[in-house]
Design a protein around this motif. Structure first.
Motif, PDB file in Angstrom:
ATOM      1  N   GLY A  25      81.792  31.800  33.070  1.00 57.67           N
ATOM      2  CA  GLY A  25      82.995  32.223  32.351  1.00 57.67           C
ATOM      3  C   GLY A  25      84.225  31.505  32.849  1.00 57.67           C
ATOM      4  O   GLY A  25      84.153  30.470  33.513  1.00 57.67           O
ATOM      5  N   GLY A  26      85.387  32.051  32.498  1.00 55.80           N
ATOM      6  CA  GLY A  26      86.647  31.474  32.938  1.00 55.80           C
ATOM      7  C   GLY A  26      87.124  30.305  32.110  1.00 55.80           C
ATOM      8  O   GLY A  26      88.116  29.659  32.444  1.00 55.80           O
ATOM      9  N   GLY A  27      86.438  29.990  31.014  1.00 56.70           N
ATOM     10  CA  GLY A  27      86.870  28.904  30.148  1.00 56.70           C
ATOM     11  C   GLY A  27      86.383  27.528  30.563  1.00 56.70           C
ATOM     12  O   GLY A  27      86.675  26.540  29.882  1.00 56.70           O
ATOM     13  N   ALA A  28      85.658  27.413  31.684  1.00 53.08           N
ATOM     14  CA  ALA A  28      85.164  26.113  32.138  1.00 53.08           C
ATOM     15  C   ALA A  28      84.045  25.630  31.211  1.00 53.08           C
ATOM     16  O   ALA A  28      83.401  26.418  30.525  1.00 53.08           O
ATOM     17  CB  ALA A  28      84.663  26.203  33.572  1.00 53.08           C
ATOM     18  N   ARG A  29      83.830  24.310  31.199  1.00 47.03           N
ATOM     19  CA  ARG A  29      82.799  23.707  30.375  1.00 47.03           C
ATOM     20  C   ARG A  29      81.812  22.938  31.251  1.00 47.03           C
ATOM     21  O   ARG A  29      82.155  22.510  32.353  1.00 47.03           O
ATOM     22  CB  ARG A  29      83.412  22.739  29.354  1.00 47.03           C
ATOM     23  N   ARG A  30      80.606  22.784  30.768  1.00 46.69           N
ATOM     24  CA  ARG A  30      79.588  22.021  31.454  1.00 46.69           C
ATOM     25  C   ARG A  30      78.889  21.113  30.449  1.00 46.69           C
ATOM     26  O   ARG A  30      79.117  21.225  29.231  1.00 46.69           O
ATOM     27  CB  ARG A  30      78.582  22.955  32.144  1.00 46.69           C
ATOM     28  N   VAL A  31      78.049  20.223  30.963  1.00 41.64           N
ATOM     29  CA  VAL A  31      77.321  19.284  30.108  1.00 41.64           C
ATOM     30  C   VAL A  31      75.830  19.474  30.352  1.00 41.64           C
ATOM     31  O   VAL A  31      75.371  19.401  31.493  1.00 41.64           O
ATOM     32  CB  VAL A  31      77.724  17.825  30.408  1.00 41.64           C
ATOM     33  N   ASP A  32      75.099  19.714  29.282  1.00 43.01           N
ATOM     34  CA  ASP A  32      73.649  19.883  29.396  1.00 43.01           C
ATOM     35  C   ASP A  32      72.992  18.573  29.831  1.00 43.01           C
ATOM     36  O   ASP A  32      73.423  17.480  29.434  1.00 43.01           O
ATOM     37  CB  ASP A  32      73.065  20.302  28.050  1.00 43.01           C
ATOM     38  N   ARG A  33      71.950  18.705  30.632  1.00 42.28           N
ATOM     39  CA  ARG A  33      71.179  17.525  31.019  1.00 42.28           C
ATOM     40  C   ARG A  33      70.622  16.819  29.785  1.00 42.28           C
ATOM     41  O   ARG A  33      70.576  15.583  29.726  1.00 42.28           O
ATOM     42  CB  ARG A  33      70.038  17.933  31.942  1.00 42.28           C
ATOM     43  N   ALA A  34      70.193  17.583  28.797  1.00 43.69           N
ATOM     44  CA  ALA A  34      69.658  16.990  27.576  1.00 43.69           C
ATOM     45  C   ALA A  34      70.730  16.152  26.866  1.00 43.69           C
ATOM     46  O   ALA A  34      70.419  15.113  26.264  1.00 43.69           O
ATOM     47  CB  ALA A  34      69.138  18.090  26.647  1.00 43.69           C
ATOM     48  N   GLU A  35      71.990  16.588  26.937  1.00 46.73           N
ATOM     49  CA  GLU A  35      73.072  15.824  26.313  1.00 46.73           C
ATOM     50  C   GLU A  35      73.309  14.514  27.049  1.00 46.73           C
ATOM     51  O   GLU A  35      73.553  13.463  26.422  1.00 46.73           O
ATOM     52  CB  GLU A  35      74.348  16.672  26.285  1.00 46.73           C
ATOM     53  N   ILE A  36      73.232  14.545  28.370  1.00 49.85           N
ATOM     54  CA  ILE A  36      73.380  13.306  29.144  1.00 49.85           C
ATOM     55  C   ILE A  36      72.285  12.318  28.767  1.00 49.85           C
ATOM     56  O   ILE A  36      72.539  11.122  28.558  1.00 49.85           O
ATOM     57  CB  ILE A  36      73.355  13.618  30.653  1.00 49.85           C
ATOM     58  N   GLU A  37      71.057  12.798  28.639  1.00 57.49           N
ATOM     59  CA  GLU A  37      69.952  11.914  28.269  1.00 57.49           C
ATOM     60  C   GLU A  37      70.126  11.398  26.844  1.00 57.49           C
ATOM     61  O   GLU A  37      69.780  10.236  26.550  1.00 57.49           O
ATOM     62  CB  GLU A  37      68.618  12.651  28.415  1.00 57.49           C
ATOM     63  N   ARG A  38      70.647  12.225  25.959  1.00 55.84           N
ATOM     64  CA  ARG A  38      70.880  11.774  24.580  1.00 55.84           C
ATOM     65  C   ARG A  38      71.883  10.632  24.555  1.00 55.84           C
ATOM     66  O   ARG A  38      71.684   9.629  23.848  1.00 55.84           O
ATOM     67  CB  ARG A  38      71.394  12.945  23.723  1.00 55.84           C
ATOM     68  N   VAL A  39      72.976  10.771  25.318  1.00 60.58           N
ATOM     69  CA  VAL A  39      73.994   9.723  25.342  1.00 60.58           C
ATOM     70  C   VAL A  39      73.423   8.440  25.957  1.00 60.58           C
ATOM     71  O   VAL A  39      73.660   7.336  25.457  1.00 60.58           O
ATOM     72  CB  VAL A  39      75.228  10.204  26.131  1.00 60.58           C
ATOM     73  N   ARG A  40      72.665   8.585  27.023  1.00 58.81           N
ATOM     74  CA  ARG A  40      72.067   7.406  27.662  1.00 58.81           C
ATOM     75  C   ARG A  40      71.116   6.667  26.719  1.00 58.81           C
ATOM     76  O   ARG A  40      71.004   5.437  26.765  1.00 58.81           O
ATOM     77  CB  ARG A  40      71.294   7.840  28.909  1.00 58.81           C
ATOM     78  N   ALA A  41      70.428   7.428  25.877  1.00 59.59           N
ATOM     79  CA  ALA A  41      69.438   6.825  24.983  1.00 59.59           C
ATOM     80  C   ALA A  41      70.064   6.262  23.710  1.00 59.59           C
ATOM     81  O   ALA A  41      69.356   5.652  22.896  1.00 59.59           O
ATOM     82  CB  ALA A  41      68.368   7.861  24.618  1.00 59.59           C
ATOM     83  N   SER A  42      71.367   6.463  23.499  1.00 57.62           N
ATOM     84  CA  SER A  42      72.015   5.983  22.278  1.00 57.62           C
ATOM     85  C   SER A  42      72.052   4.461  22.250  1.00 57.62           C
ATOM     86  O   SER A  42      72.046   3.790  23.284  1.00 57.62           O
ATOM     87  CB  SER A  42      73.427   6.558  22.165  1.00 57.62           C
TER      88      SER A  42
END
Length: 298
Positions: free
Chosen positions: A47-64
Motif C-alpha cells: 500500500g501507500g501508493g507505491a508501484r512495483r514492476v512484475d518480473r513478467a513485465e521485465i521479461e516482456r520488455v527484454r524480449a521486445s
C-alpha cells in the motif's frame, strides 16, 4: 480505472529502481517509459501508493523487438536546441511552435538558475517534421493570427504538459478516489473547496492528491514555481477540471464513502453513587499560622 490492478507478491516483482537497473535504463528514462505506458507497473501490496514492476513485465520488455535500442529511442527526450536541430528549424521558431501548442512537452526540470527547461520526445518531433501538412509552419512566415497570439503572451507549454501528465496519473490509478485525487492535483485549494464542499470528502481526497513531479524544499522558490506549473490557470481548463472533479468525487463517494468520525454513546449506570464533591479551597479550615490567628480572632 486501469487494467494494472493485480496485486503482486514481492517475490515476483521488484521496485522501479531495481527494474531500471535490470533493463539498463537511467531512472529518468525508466520513469518516462512508465509515463508513456512502454513499461507497465502494478500497485505495491504494502500500500501507500507505491508501484512495483512484475518480473513478467521485465521479461516482456527484454524480449521486445530491438531491445534496448528501440525502447531508448522511444523515450529519448530533447530540449529546445536539439529539438530545433531535429526539425531543421532555428531555436526561435521551435520555441514559437511549442508556445502555440503545436509540439507538446513530455516533462520539464528546473536548471540551477531555477529556469524551466521543457523536454520533448524526439520521436514526436521527427513525426511532426515529416508530415507535409506542417511544412508551412516550419518553412514559411508564421501566420498573422498566430503571431498576434504570441505577441499577446500565449504559452501553451504548461497547459499541454498538464494535460499529458493528467493522462499519466489516471493510467496509474487503481481506484476511484485515486482518480479523483489525480484530477484535483491541477486545481488550487480554493477551487477544490468550492467543488468538494463536504470537509470529510475533501480531507479524504487530499490523501490521494499527488504533488508536482519536480519540486524543491517546501516553501522554496523552486517548489512554488513547480506548484504554479502544476496548477491550471486558464478559465476553460479550470472549468472542465472542476466538472471532472465533481463527477469523480460523486463516483468515488458512491463506491466507498469517505471515513467519518463516529460519536461514542455514553450509557449511564443506574443507582451508581455519585463521587464525593470536592470542598472548595475557600471553605476548608485554614492551617498553619494564618489559621491559628483566625481562630484566635486576630
Amino acid at each position: 480505472m486501469t487494467g494494472d490492478t493485480i496485486t503482486p507478491q514481492h517475490g515476483t516483482s521488484c521496485t522501479p529502481g531495481r527494474a531500471a537497473r535490470e533493463l539498463g535504463l537511467k531512472r529518468r528514462e525508466f520513469d518516462l517509459a512508465v509515463h508513456l505506458n512502454q513499461i507497465r507497473t502494478v500497485p505495491d501490496a504494502a500500500g501507500g501508493g507505491a508501484r512495483r514492476v512484475d518480473r513478467a513485465e521485465i521479461e516482456r520488455v527484454r524480449a521486445s523487438h530491438g531491445f534496448p535500442e528501440t525502447l531508448l529511442e522511444r523515450v529519448k527526450a530533447v530540449g529546445t536546441t536539439e529539438g530545433a536541430a531535429l526539425m531543421q528549424v532555428p531555436p526561435g521558431r521551435f520555441t514559437r511552435l511549442a508556445r502555440l501548442g503545436l509540439v507538446v512537452p513530455v516533462h520539464y526540470y528546473l536548471n540551477r538558475y531555477r529556469a524551466v527547461v521543457w523536454m520533448y520526445l524526439a520521436e514526436e518531433l521527427r513525426q511532426f517534421a515529416a508530415d507535409e501538412k506542417n511544412t508551412p509552419l516550419l518553412r514559411a512566415r508564421t501566420p498573422e493570427g498566430l503571431r498576434d497570439q504570441l505577441d499577446a503572451g500565449l504559452d501553451m507549454r504548461p497547459r499541454n504538459w498538464r494535460g499529458r501528465h493528467l493522462g499519466f496519473l489516471l493510467r496509474q490509478t487503481d481506484d476511484l478516489w485515486q482518480r479523483a485525487g489525480a484530477v484535483s492535483a491541477f486545481l488550487d485549494p480554493v477551487q477544490i473547496a468550492e467543488v468538494v464542499t463536504d470537509p470529510y470528502d475533501r480531507s479524504h481526497l487530499h490523501r490521494f492528491r499527488p504533488g508536482p513531479p519536480v519540486h524543491g524544499a517546501p516553501g522554496s522558490p523552486a517548489a512554488r514555481l513547480c506548484e504554479q506549473i502544476m496548477t491550471a490557470d486558464d478559465a476553460d481548463e479550470i472549468g472542465w477540471l472542476r466538472a471532472d472533479l465533481a463527477r469523480a468525487v460523486d463516483e468515488a463517494r458512491e463506491h466507498r464513502p469517505a471515513p467519518r468520525p463516529t460519536a461514542k454513546r455514553v450509557t449511564a449506570v443506574p443507582d451508581e453513587p455519585r463521587p464525593a464533591t470536592a470542598v472548595p479551597d475557600a471553605a476548608r479550615p485554614p492551617h498553619g499560622l494564618l489559621g491559628w490567628l483566625r481562630r484566635r480572632g486576630v
